[in-house]
Design a protein around this motif. Structure first.
Motif, PDB file in Angstrom:
ATOM      1  N   GLY A  23       0.826  -1.210   0.088  1.00 51.93           N
ATOM      2  CA  GLY A  23       0.115  -0.125   0.023  1.00 51.93           C
ATOM      3  C   GLY A  23       0.873   1.383  -0.140  1.00 51.93           C
ATOM      4  O   GLY A  23       2.089   1.065   0.100  1.00 51.93           O
ATOM      5  N   ALA A  24       0.129   2.496  -0.075  1.00 54.83           N
ATOM      6  CA  ALA A  24       0.713   3.467  -0.126  1.00 54.83           C
ATOM      7  C   ALA A  24       1.475   4.260   1.452  1.00 54.83           C
ATOM      8  O   ALA A  24       2.384   4.880   1.278  1.00 54.83           O
ATOM      9  N   LYS A  25       0.561   3.778   2.135  1.00 53.08           N
ATOM     10  CA  LYS A  25       0.909   4.343   3.760  1.00 53.08           C
ATOM     11  C   LYS A  25       0.166   3.211   4.586  1.00 53.08           C
ATOM     12  O   LYS A  25      -0.722   2.417   4.301  1.00 53.08           O
ATOM     13  N   LEU A  26       1.073   3.141   5.734  1.00 51.74           N
ATOM     14  CA  LEU A  26       0.799   2.015   6.789  1.00 51.74           C
ATOM     15  C   LEU A  26       0.549   2.445   8.060  1.00 51.74           C
ATOM     16  O   LEU A  26       1.448   3.200   8.488  1.00 51.74           O
ATOM     17  N   ILE A  27      -0.537   2.142   8.706  1.00 45.93           N
ATOM     18  CA  ILE A  27      -0.714   2.393  10.030  1.00 45.93           C
ATOM     19  C   ILE A  27      -1.050   1.166  10.915  1.00 45.93           C
ATOM     20  O   ILE A  27      -1.626   0.370  10.537  1.00 45.93           O
ATOM     21  N   LYS A  28      -0.101   1.150  12.159  1.00 45.52           N
ATOM     22  CA  LYS A  28      -0.216  -0.094  13.021  1.00 45.52           C
ATOM     23  C   LYS A  28      -1.211   0.368  14.149  1.00 45.52           C
ATOM     24  O   LYS A  28      -0.755   1.512  14.991  1.00 45.52           O
ATOM     25  N   ILE A  29      -2.046  -0.465  14.756  1.00 42.39           N
ATOM     26  CA  ILE A  29      -2.898  -0.097  15.735  1.00 42.39           C
ATOM     27  C   ILE A  29      -3.053  -1.506  16.743  1.00 42.39           C
ATOM     28  O   ILE A  29      -3.351  -2.330  16.293  1.00 42.39           O
ATOM     29  N   ASP A  30      -2.336  -1.520  17.864  1.00 42.21           N
ATOM     30  CA  ASP A  30      -2.367  -2.584  18.752  1.00 42.21           C
ATOM     31  C   ASP A  30      -2.121  -2.197  20.089  1.00 42.21           C
ATOM     32  O   ASP A  30      -1.864  -1.148  20.276  1.00 42.21           O
ATOM     33  N   HIS A  31      -2.134  -3.214  20.582  1.00 43.03           N
ATOM     34  CA  HIS A  31      -2.041  -3.379  22.295  1.00 43.03           C
ATOM     35  C   HIS A  31      -1.054  -4.410  22.761  1.00 43.03           C
ATOM     36  O   HIS A  31      -0.981  -4.521  23.889  1.00 43.03           O
ATOM     37  N   HIS A  32      -0.244  -4.989  21.860  1.00 41.54           N
ATOM     38  CA  HIS A  32       0.974  -5.838  22.314  1.00 41.54           C
ATOM     39  C   HIS A  32       2.164  -4.975  22.324  1.00 41.54           C
ATOM     40  O   HIS A  32       2.369  -3.968  21.954  1.00 41.54           O
ATOM     41  N   PRO A  33       3.061  -5.499  23.300  1.00 41.61           N
ATOM     42  CA  PRO A  33       4.529  -5.090  23.317  1.00 41.61           C
ATOM     43  C   PRO A  33       5.127  -4.482  21.879  1.00 41.61           C
ATOM     44  O   PRO A  33       4.929  -5.293  20.897  1.00 41.61           O
ATOM     45  N   ASN A  34       5.198  -3.333  21.619  1.00 42.87           N
ATOM     46  CA  ASN A  34       5.893  -2.672  20.284  1.00 42.87           C
ATOM     47  C   ASN A  34       7.009  -3.149  20.223  1.00 42.87           C
ATOM     48  O   ASN A  34       7.982  -2.384  19.768  1.00 42.87           O
ATOM     49  N   ASP A  35       7.553  -4.306  20.225  1.00 43.68           N
ATOM     50  CA  ASP A  35       8.924  -4.992  19.759  1.00 43.68           C
ATOM     51  C   ASP A  35       9.185  -4.770  18.377  1.00 43.68           C
ATOM     52  O   ASP A  35      10.201  -4.532  18.068  1.00 43.68           O
ATOM     53  N   ASP A  36       8.170  -4.721  17.618  1.00 42.80           N
ATOM     54  CA  ASP A  36       8.303  -4.506  16.118  1.00 42.80           C
ATOM     55  C   ASP A  36       7.728  -3.275  15.756  1.00 42.80           C
ATOM     56  O   ASP A  36       6.408  -3.586  15.315  1.00 42.80           O
ATOM     57  N   ALA A  37       8.261  -2.259  15.674  1.00 45.95           N
ATOM     58  CA  ALA A  37       7.426  -0.725  15.468  1.00 45.95           C
ATOM     59  C   ALA A  37       7.481  -0.805  14.027  1.00 45.95           C
ATOM     60  O   ALA A  37       7.716   0.588  13.423  1.00 45.95           O
ATOM     61  N   TYR A  38       6.463  -1.356  13.314  1.00 45.93           N
ATOM     62  CA  TYR A  38       6.690  -1.301  11.909  1.00 45.93           C
ATOM     63  C   TYR A  38       5.416  -0.110  11.590  1.00 45.93           C
ATOM     64  O   TYR A  38       4.356   0.130  12.477  1.00 45.93           O
ATOM     65  N   GLY A  39       5.597   0.435  10.323  1.00 46.79           N
ATOM     66  CA  GLY A  39       4.568   1.340   9.956  1.00 46.79           C
ATOM     67  C   GLY A  39       4.835   2.870   9.949  1.00 46.79           C
ATOM     68  O   GLY A  39       5.747   3.121  10.467  1.00 46.79           O
ATOM     69  N   ASP A  40       4.272   3.625   9.196  1.00 43.95           N
ATOM     70  CA  ASP A  40       4.334   4.974   9.098  1.00 43.95           C
ATOM     71  C   ASP A  40       3.893   5.758  10.341  1.00 43.95           C
ATOM     72  O   ASP A  40       4.312   6.795  10.728  1.00 43.95           O
ATOM     73  N   ILE A  41       2.708   5.241  10.736  1.00 39.15           N
ATOM     74  CA  ILE A  41       2.044   5.808  12.019  1.00 39.15           C
ATOM     75  C   ILE A  41       1.837   4.690  13.009  1.00 39.15           C
ATOM     76  O   ILE A  41       1.253   3.357  12.802  1.00 39.15           O
ATOM     77  N   VAL A  42       2.440   4.589  14.099  1.00 37.45           N
ATOM     78  CA  VAL A  42       2.349   3.422  15.288  1.00 37.45           C
ATOM     79  C   VAL A  42       1.453   4.001  16.527  1.00 37.45           C
ATOM     80  O   VAL A  42       2.048   4.968  17.224  1.00 37.45           O
ATOM     81  N   SER A  43       0.369   3.515  16.682  1.00 38.01           N
ATOM     82  CA  SER A  43      -0.389   3.595  17.872  1.00 38.01           C
ATOM     83  C   SER A  43      -0.639   2.408  18.469  1.00 38.01           C
ATOM     84  O   SER A  43      -1.411   1.677  18.047  1.00 38.01           O
ATOM     85  N   VAL A  44       0.246   2.176  19.734  1.00 37.65           N
ATOM     86  CA  VAL A  44       0.358   1.056  20.260  1.00 37.65           C
ATOM     87  C   VAL A  44       0.084   1.439  21.963  1.00 37.65           C
ATOM     88  O   VAL A  44       0.650   2.430  22.392  1.00 37.65           O
ATOM     89  N   ASP A  45      -0.754   0.717  22.583  1.00 38.33           N
ATOM     90  CA  ASP A  45      -1.147   1.096  24.024  1.00 38.33           C
ATOM     91  C   ASP A  45      -1.258  -0.359  24.377  1.00 38.33           C
ATOM     92  O   ASP A  45      -2.316  -0.843  24.607  1.00 38.33           O
ATOM     93  N   THR A  46      -0.095  -0.695  25.239  1.00 36.99           N
ATOM     94  CA  THR A  46      -0.306  -1.866  25.990  1.00 36.99           C
ATOM     95  C   THR A  46      -0.975  -2.103  27.398  1.00 36.99           C
ATOM     96  O   THR A  46      -1.308  -2.940  27.929  1.00 36.99           O
ATOM     97  N   THR A  47      -1.728  -0.906  27.706  1.00 38.62           N
ATOM     98  CA  THR A  47      -2.440  -0.742  28.846  1.00 38.62           C
ATOM     99  C   THR A  47      -4.017  -1.124  28.563  1.00 38.62           C
ATOM    100  O   THR A  47      -4.851  -1.621  29.361  1.00 38.62           O
ATOM    101  N   ALA A  48      -4.197  -1.189  27.149  1.00 38.75           N
ATOM    102  CA  ALA A  48      -5.881  -1.426  26.491  1.00 38.75           C
ATOM    103  C   ALA A  48      -5.789  -2.915  26.756  1.00 38.75           C
ATOM    104  O   ALA A  48      -4.984  -3.630  26.542  1.00 38.75           O
ATOM    105  N   SER A  49      -7.253  -3.410  26.938  1.00 37.61           N
ATOM    106  CA  SER A  49      -7.311  -4.932  27.032  1.00 37.61           C
ATOM    107  C   SER A  49      -7.432  -5.319  25.796  1.00 37.61           C
ATOM    108  O   SER A  49      -7.368  -6.650  25.847  1.00 37.61           O
ATOM    109  N   SER A  50      -7.489  -4.747  24.734  1.00 37.20           N
ATOM    110  CA  SER A  50      -7.732  -5.334  23.456  1.00 37.20           C
ATOM    111  C   SER A  50      -7.501  -4.285  22.339  1.00 37.20           C
ATOM    112  O   SER A  50      -7.551  -3.209  22.579  1.00 37.20           O
ATOM    113  N   ALA A  51      -7.328  -4.568  21.111  1.00 35.18           N
ATOM    114  CA  ALA A  51      -7.309  -3.788  19.881  1.00 35.18           C
ATOM    115  C   ALA A  51      -8.626  -3.256  19.802  1.00 35.18           C
ATOM    116  O   ALA A  51      -8.758  -2.253  19.216  1.00 35.18           O
ATOM    117  N   SER A  52      -9.524  -3.856  20.195  1.00 36.56           N
ATOM    118  CA  SER A  52     -10.893  -3.451  19.930  1.00 36.56           C
ATOM    119  C   SER A  52     -11.294  -2.125  20.890  1.00 36.56           C
ATOM    120  O   SER A  52     -11.991  -1.212  20.386  1.00 36.56           O
TER     121      SER A  52
END
Length: 314
Positions: free
Chosen positions: A95-124
């Motif tokens: 694709g042209a641009k990549l966004i990551k939205i996740d709640h797991h530990p951000n060991d692999d910080a892939y993506g042009d925009i990275v939104s990670v919150d490990t305190t969240a119960s779930s990605a949902s």
């Protein structure tokens, strides 16, 4: 970060959403919940959900058929996926641009925009937070279809609110989602009802698991056992939490043999086990992780390391 994500979404006419392989309710919930939110609020955009469908998720929904040309100039969003190896459909890179939205530990910080919150119960839960920002600043509306999926994702990843990842915010989000018109009873049945043959396999697990004096446990499910009970390796995903009911249990691993590999499913009531998963090429949450072994000898190494972790936790 949610502002940046929404500003980026507004710039693209085609958005393709991915999630991880071997999907669970949070994978489908975050991916498809986001799809339906965006479809409703941006009817002029084309929103697609990529990935191979897993029949265990039939009760939830189905992904789309995505062609190679769909990725040209598209925004790609990956939800609930910690590392690139686990993204279902590796065309996400095209694709042209990549966004990551996740709640797991951000060991692999892939993506042009990275939104990670490990305190969240779930990605949902994170997708719901994105929605609330969109509601407050862009006039977004939630649909019952999307609310049902996000609720399923939260229920799945919190073990019906039993896991330590459940927070006051989690309950608040769930309370908002159940205001929408969907059949919670039917959804819960779809998530937790099991065929009789799977319950028989659960009985086998209770009879055959091994636990040491430090509360480390394991059970091996070979291809012959799967054949005997007429279940698939995928079916066993519903049984991962079963051993958590055993008194004195600290952490456990369920090992499921497939044709070329052995699935390693790790769970814990306290000791951190995602570090163990990483040792064998996997990952996940501190108390719920997975990996892959390629022989029973390697699987025995997982068992031995889990025993060491539980012994050290005493």
């Amino acid at each position: 970060m949610n502002s940046q994500i929404i500003d980026t979404i507004k710039q693209y006419s085609t958005i393709i959403i991915h999630r991880h392989v071997r999907p669970d309710p949070d994978a489908y919930g975050s991916q498809l919940g986001l799809k339906y939110i965006l479809e409703y609020n941006y009817p002029d955009k084309r929103i697609l959900a990529a990935g191979t469908h897993d029949y265990t998720m039939d009760f939830l929904d189905f992904p789309d058929l995505v062609e190679d040309q769909d990725f040209e100039g598209a925004l790609v969003i990956v939800t609930d996926t910690a590392n690139t190896e686990r993204v279902d459909d590796q065309r996400y890179k095209t694709g042209a641009k990549l966004i990551k939205i996740d709640h797991h530990p951000n060991d692999d910080a892939y993506g042009d925009i990275v939104s990670v919150d490990t305190t969240a119960s779930s990605a949902s839960e994170l997708i719901y937070e994105l929605f609330t920002y969109g509601r407050d600043h862009e006039g977004w509306t939630m649909t019952a279809k999307a609310a049902r999926l996000l609720y399923a994702g939260i229920i799945g990843d919190t073990g019906r609110f039993l896991f330590p990842s459940t927070t006051q915010k989690t309950f608040a989000v769930a309370g908002e989602l159940i205001k929408y018109d969907f059949d919670r009873n039917a959804l819960h049945n779809g998530m937790y009802e099991m065929d009789r043959k799977l319950l028989h396999l659960q009985g086998y697990m209770y009879q055959n698991f091994k636990m040491d004096e430090n509360g480390a446990a394991h059970v091996k499910i070979t291809k012959d056992i799967l054949k005997e009970f007429d279940v698939t390796a995928t079916d066993t995903s519903l049984l991962v939490g079963s051993l958590g009911n055993v008194k004195g249990m600290k952490a456990w691993v369920i090992l499921i043999e497939e044709d070329t590999e052995i699935r390693v499913r790790l769970r814990s009531k306290g000791p951190i086990i995602n570090t163990l998963a990483k040792e064998f090429g996997g990952g996940g949450h501190p108390l719920a992780s997975g990996a892959t072994a390629y022989s029973w000898q390697e699987a025995d190494q997982v068992i031995a390391r889990l025993a060491e972790i539980c012994a050290a936790a005493n």
